[in-house]
Write an enzyme that holds these catalytic residues in place. Sequence first.
Site, PDB file in Angstrom:
ATOM      1  N   LYS A  40       0.836  -1.207   0.000  1.00 49.90           N
ATOM      2  CA  LYS A  40       0.000   0.000   0.000  1.00 49.90           C
ATOM      3  C   LYS A  40       0.867   1.251   0.000  1.00 49.90           C
ATOM      4  CE  LYS A  40      -4.144  -2.056   1.644  1.00 49.90           C
ATOM      5  NZ  LYS A  40      -5.442  -1.862   2.271  1.00 49.90           N
ATOM      6  N   GLU A 100      -3.209   6.075   7.961  1.00 54.25           N
ATOM      7  CA  GLU A 100      -3.812   7.051   7.058  1.00 54.25           C
ATOM      8  C   GLU A 100      -4.793   7.920   7.823  1.00 54.25           C
ATOM      9  OE1 GLU A 100      -4.364   4.986   2.683  1.00 54.25           O
ATOM     10  OE2 GLU A 100      -6.109   5.380   3.916  1.00 54.25           O
ATOM     11  N   HIS A 122     -15.501  -4.172   8.418  1.00 53.49           N
ATOM     12  CA  HIS A 122     -14.648  -3.650   7.339  1.00 53.49           C
ATOM     13  C   HIS A 122     -14.729  -4.491   6.076  1.00 53.49           C
ATOM     14  CE1 HIS A 122     -13.024  -0.557   9.841  1.00 53.49           C
ATOM     15  NE2 HIS A 122     -12.643  -1.442  10.752  1.00 53.49           N
ATOM     16  N   ARG A 152      -6.829  -7.939  -9.570  1.00 58.21           N
ATOM     17  CA  ARG A 152      -7.476  -9.238  -9.781  1.00 58.21           C
ATOM     18  C   ARG A 152      -8.963  -9.005  -9.994  1.00 58.21           C
ATOM     19  NH1 ARG A 152     -10.389  -8.918  -5.126  1.00 58.21           N
ATOM     20  NH2 ARG A 152      -9.288  -8.026  -3.353  1.00 58.21           N
TER      21      ARG A 152
END
Lengths: 168, 168, 497, 497
Positions: free
Chosen positions: C116, C200, C235, C292
């Site tokens: 990430k 973040e 999540h 993907r």
Amino acid sequence: MKRYTLGEEGKTRELAFRGRGWEGVLSHEKGESPVEGRRLGGELSLKLGDRMHRVEPVGEGLYRVDGQLVSIRLRSDLEARFEALGLGGRAEVGGKVELPMPGKVISVLVEEGQQVAEGEGLLIVEAMKMENEIKAPRAGVVRRLAVKAGDELEKGAPLLDIEAEETS
Amino acid sequence: MKRYTLGEEGKTRELAFRGRGWEGVLSHEKGESPVEGRRLGGELSLKLGDRMHRVEPVGEGLYRVDGQLVSIRLRSDLEARFEALGLGGRAEVGGKVELPMPGKVISVLVEEGQQVAEGEGLLIVEAMKMENEIKAPRAGVVRRLAVKAGDELEKGAPLLDIEAEETS
Amino acid sequence: MFSKILIANRGEIVLRVIRTAREMGIRTVAVYSEIDRDSPHVLEADEAVCLGPAPSSQSYLRADRILEEAKRLGAEAIHPGYGFLSENADFARACEQQGLAFIGPTAEVIETMGSKTRARQTMIAAGVPVVPGTESALADPQEAVEVARKIGLPVMIKAAAGGGGKGMRLVEREEELVKAVEAATREAKASFGNGDVYIEKFVARPHHIEVQILADTHGTVLHLGERECSVQRRHQKVVEESPSPFVDEKTRAALCETAVQAARAVGYRNAGTIEFLMDKDRNFYFLEMNTRLQVEHAVTEMVTGIDLVEQQLRVAAGEKLQLSQERIEFRGHAIECRVCAEDCLAGFVPATGRVTAYQPPEGPGVRMDSGLRPGLSIGMHYDPMMAKLICWHGTREGAIARSRRALREFRLRGVTHNLDFCDWVLALPEFVQGDYSTKLLGEHPYSLDHADGEQARAAALWRILHEAEGEVATPPGNGSGKGKGEHSPWYWKHRSL
Amino acid sequence: MFSKILIANRGEIVLRVIRTAREMGIRTVAVYSEIDRDSPHVLEADEAVCLGPAPSSQSYLRADRILEEAKRLGAEAIHPGYGFLSENADFARACEQQGLAFIGPTAEVIETMGSKTRARQTMIAAGVPVVPGTESALADPQEAVEVARKIGLPVMIKAAAGGGGKGMRLVEREEELVKAVEAATREAKASFGNGDVYIEKFVARPHHIEVQILADTHGTVLHLGERECSVQRRHQKVVEESPSPFVDEKTRAALCETAVQAARAVGYRNAGTIEFLMDKDRNFYFLEMNTRLQVEHAVTEMVTGIDLVEQQLRVAAGEKLQLSQERIEFRGHAIECRVCAEDCLAGFVPATGRVTAYQPPEGPGVRMDSGLRPGLSIGMHYDPMMAKLICWHGTREGAIARSRRALREFRLRGVTHNLDFCDWVLALPEFVQGDYSTKLLGEHPYSLDHADGEQARAAALWRILHEAEGEVATPPGNGSGKGKGEHSPWYWKHRSL
């Protein structure tokens, strides 16, 4: 080890199976394949080597394999030996005419003792609102006519016999 | 005729059923409805008067009716009478903590004898690759801690008890 | 085109790939763990090989075994599905080195987008907006505190190698930070074999919106519109739709263009997804790229009429895409519900059991993608998602009504499921209005309401009739029955369709 | 809009109507004969009432009972489905007289179009081309001989009140005429209560092509494109597709315009179908109008994205169609296979039995419309059609491949069915090329070919394993096994997908 013959004279292939329950080894003309039968929800799938096959029984000698109809003739060693001695083998085209589906007889086109040709109409039967003509499976003479117009019959009900001419 | 109570004190409704097997009459606060139970492929559907209902059992007292979850409390006449005498009734929030799903204990956050508040984390359990925190169902003291990190457990396995403070 | 491919996955996605492959005349090889030997994904394939015991690390993650079997059986390409090895750069590289086509992007792209932090750096360089935060993995939990002070709380902790909510934590108070970083690190290590996590800035009440990309090796990069995936619990996505009712035409144009730009920047090939966070003013920030096929790809297929697996196979075989951006038409609206083995009344804990009845909904606009059969055992080893129900209608209102009709028609017994929960989600006012954030389910805890008399009577009758027959009154199924319902007179979800 | 409707039919079409009604918030009342009490169409409805014993004349054709129950239960409209009372003008009139909306055209239109001879006269007056033949019912069988001499053999004998192949006969030789007229008269009387038959010139190798019409009470008449329905056995459709691969753009425009003109000429309202015969030069002749929903309506729904049942309900409620001809878009290609209980190897005789397994195909582009469940008994009283499989793809080639994939994935046991037969049809060269007439199945008798070794071995193994387990070696199901297969070493349909 159990031995089988697949197919008929001149075109047979030999099969042999050894194993227990749903697992074993199948020997055939191309070699040997390990076999696993797998059941899920009442359905049997087969693993033949690495290949998967979905087999559903459809009727006598008739199977749906991977969604396609396959007709086979399989005999055990013993059955094949009987046949070789002339004690088995394929049946004559029968003279007994049975109702192929449940239905109601609309009209009878022939009479007792009447001579009929192969394919000639014998009766008209209504099933599911459609008229169906029952045809003679072979030439011969009508005997033992057991139904009349208006009869409501189950599948497999005997309708009449056709005696071959040579025997009459 | 069998009598039942649906619901709890102050909000109960009376039901009565008479009939045999899958057919009968249900008496309820709005009148009487003829009842037919119909089974197709292991599923029970109910015809209550003219209305059709598809009922699937989901858990203790929990049903899926016409695709929606319904929770009911149903007592027979006898059970209701016992309850009225103070012999039944609803259970206390239990002190026994059990594993709600099969999984592996990642870490134990409390010790034997430790004081915990309601909702405080007790253990971290991994199930289906997710970490889940098991929380205290009520305030109290940790007793009979039966697991340690690394244990792989089935659903319903006893983990520990929380004794209410007033009883300790 | 390939004549045989191996599908390195399990469950519904394998069946999904088998279907398109079969339509294209391509033979399929399935792989399986010992516990999955009787699963539909195995039984429906043309060939199948066992990889090892149930744990993924000993079966579905055994890259060596998979490559060995693919070569032995003469497969020419490997479709990785989603999860497992689908975003594993080493596996993609090993495929190519051994002469097998990997149905996905190059190993380099997977590496870049799989980290990430590296993905963020790449996107910043390409001019794609990103959420403020650390650009590399945290050195230690204490660093988290410093960064959080700089960008302001709340913050999200995320696994650098992650996805699907695993190794992810929201932290609103500074004192929770260290504990959360430790837990996320542990979870990341267990799930991805890599414990790196980063921080973040947390966007308040964001929309999770993603763009479907399709790119070939001849320089064509197309977008197939966006999906709204903001309905999440733990999540993880549970209901997705396309198009997003929140995105307006102007934002859509900018969003999709940005996604194409992002894919171009990394030299992408294959179907892929660029995920964005969108705030209430429709500002959007790059979140991550999934290199993907997504679980929710089917909503895009229903709206565009394009078979994404077919396109993946064509691209992997080196063909040029026979599509152009102008000729891609978007028709109507599609909604997906993920059907999971879980107890929604007990906090969405995964459930296990054996399927005793499975009768999927039928009729207009209904698509099922499942790996279900009566008799199938749902175990604890893998993801609890069992099936996907995707419904299409010319209008969003119609797609909601159709989804709810289909959910109620759906019969699935023997394992506790979330069909009623999905129906409840589709009736939430924010969902119906088409403006909901990822906070939706946090703000609306799922529970049972009061039942009406008729439905309660029907449930009671079920019990009475079974008692009369002398059958076991306690029904089968492993539903815990936990939740408000247990201690209440009678409850049901009162939501008229 | 209505709040409750009664559906005067049985089987899959009732479920089809229930689905859309439920999505629109309309409650449904099902009716049933005693033998159908546990059928899915009953169990899935909101309310249900028994009409009487199994024979249609004592149940599904009991207009009086249906109207009585509709009023008692507060239904505001009646959906007749197809067959049964759907084209019965008296029933439509009785509905309107008793204040119930009939979801169909006016009784007058049904009367006009229901009589093939009056329909012909009306169409001739409206300038719609028709096939040469008698314009009124035959007075006696002998008249048939005179007409046939005038227009030339071969001729078709048709029931004036007919449809679905009932009371229909093709006669090629003059000496067969009288017998055929008599049989058709008998069948017509039994099926429709009206023995009138008429004669038409037989168009050699015709295509059966029909146009879907949608018309409201505000003067809007739209077409939704055509369907090719030339795959017929026993004069009944078995595979249908849309668009027709035989019709070119120019013919399509003329054909659809003619259909709109025909519907306008009779003041049509409701969904309806104008059937045409088309010869090899693409000349087309009006055949008949079906003033109801067709079995094959779903292929049109998949191509246009329009829910025809929804539109029927809106029109019947007096709404104005919210569609315009220009905004109707046609996307891709759809094929329907009618799944019937019949023994295709024994001349398509209807079969009966009890469904022991039902696992419909899933995945992209697959729609199922069925009334099937494990445990359901398929009897002799009604039509043998059990389910419809409709597959869509962006291309016709893809739609064929998808249909064949879905047919093979389909599991249905306990009753002899035509899944393999449909797969065989889709592989016939004329079908693949897209140029086939109604003669297709007559020219290609269905039988089994030689099997390959692998598939034969798998079938043999099934027997061997069951013998080894001591189970009954003769499998269940009531397939007669008649046909070539029985006397041959091993056969299968060798048709690679």
